[in-house]
Scaffold this active site. Structure first.
Site, PDB file in Angstrom:
ATOM      1  N   ASP A  23       0.812  -1.221   0.000  1.00  0.00           N
ATOM      2  CA  ASP A  23       0.000   0.000   0.000  1.00  0.00           C
ATOM      3  C   ASP A  23       0.846   1.272   0.000  1.00  0.00           C
ATOM      4  O   ASP A  23       0.303   2.370  -0.048  1.00  0.00           O
ATOM      5  CB  ASP A  23      -0.931   0.019   1.225  1.00  0.00           C
ATOM      6  N   ASN A  93      23.840 -23.362 -10.148  1.00  0.00           N
ATOM      7  CA  ASN A  93      23.230 -24.462 -10.894  1.00  0.00           C
ATOM      8  C   ASN A  93      21.768 -24.158 -11.204  1.00  0.00           C
ATOM      9  O   ASN A  93      21.221 -23.142 -10.761  1.00  0.00           O
ATOM     10  CB  ASN A  93      23.380 -25.768 -10.107  1.00  0.00           C
ATOM     11  N   HIS A 123       7.618 -11.682   5.807  1.00  0.00           N
ATOM     12  CA  HIS A 123       6.480 -10.914   6.312  1.00  0.00           C
ATOM     13  C   HIS A 123       6.541 -10.845   7.832  1.00  0.00           C
ATOM     14  O   HIS A 123       7.009 -11.785   8.476  1.00  0.00           O
ATOM     15  CB  HIS A 123       5.162 -11.578   5.905  1.00  0.00           C
ATOM     16  N   ALA A 166      22.810 -30.408   1.448  1.00  0.00           N
ATOM     17  CA  ALA A 166      21.587 -30.449   0.662  1.00  0.00           C
ATOM     18  C   ALA A 166      20.368 -30.416   1.585  1.00  0.00           C
ATOM     19  O   ALA A 166      20.361 -31.031   2.651  1.00  0.00           O
ATOM     20  CB  ALA A 166      21.562 -31.703  -0.195  1.00  0.00           C
ATOM     21  N   THR A 171      18.983 -20.680   9.194  1.00  0.00           N
ATOM     22  CA  THR A 171      18.268 -19.588   9.853  1.00  0.00           C
ATOM     23  C   THR A 171      19.201 -18.650  10.615  1.00  0.00           C
ATOM     24  O   THR A 171      18.768 -17.590  11.058  1.00  0.00           O
ATOM     25  CB  THR A 171      17.224 -20.149  10.845  1.00  0.00           C
TER      26      THR A 171
END
Length: 191
Positions: A23, A93, A123, A166, A171
């Site tokens: 917005d 890749n 978010h 993999a 985090t």
């Protein structure tokens, strides 16, 4: 707020990690850049190109010349493109996704496996603010190897010479010279 803060454009606010809402009166400027990235990635991904053509399209996408020693294997996906910096002798890749509004820096000699995800935006948890995105940079230091399907989340730095296994979900920052694996990723070995 100071006058300097009030005078920041939406790109500066976005890169600075300030919440940016769809917005926002300046949001159409961001949307225009995202549409440009969609057009360039569609060109990159829907036709055969030799390595020089791929490098040229990728350079146009990120807004700076990619060194001839670096290589991208299409398809490649991004939401923005202009906030990606790629060093020398980098290999990306196929089927990687870079959501780069917060900025992604990839230093020299880095290898990124197929379907890896580097995501710089998120978010807010507060449902009242879910129209906003908060973007923070990802920094991949020199000589890193990111395995297939790994996900690097906003604000993470991967230390020099480290390996992300993999399918790991990173985090937190990864120390140099380590191997991380798992969900969430944890150090499993020192190199």
């Amino acid at each position: 707020m100071s006058e300097k803060v009030l005078n920041k454009d939406i790109f500066e606010r976005d890169r600075a990690g300030e919440p940016v809402s769809i917005d926002d009166p300046e949001y159409p400027k961001l949307k225009e850049m995202m549409l440009r990235a969609a057009e360039l990635t569609t060109r990159l991904n829907t036709s055969f190109h030799d390595e020089d053509e791929i490098r040229s399209l990728f350079s146009e996408l990120i807004g700076s010349e990619v060194d001839k020693s670096s290589r991208v294997t299409p398809p490649f996906y991004t939401d923005f493109g202009r906030n990606i910096k790629v060093g020398k002798n980098v290999f990306i890749n196929h089927a990687c996704t870079f959501m780069d509004r917060g900025g992604i820096t990839i230093e020299d000699d880095t290898k990124i496996g197929p379907k890896a995800n580097l995501i710089t935006s998120n978010h807010p948890l507060d449902p009242a603010h879910r129209k906003e995105l908060i973007s923070t940079p990802i920094w991949i230091k020199r000589n890193v190897w990111i395995g297939a399907g790994a996900t690097i989340l906003p604000g993470v730095t991967i230390g020099e010479n480290s390996v992300v296994a993999a399918a790991a979900v990173v985090t937190q920052n990864v120390p140099p010279n380590t191997v991380v694996a798992g969900v969430p990723a944890k150090v499993i070995k020192t190199l």
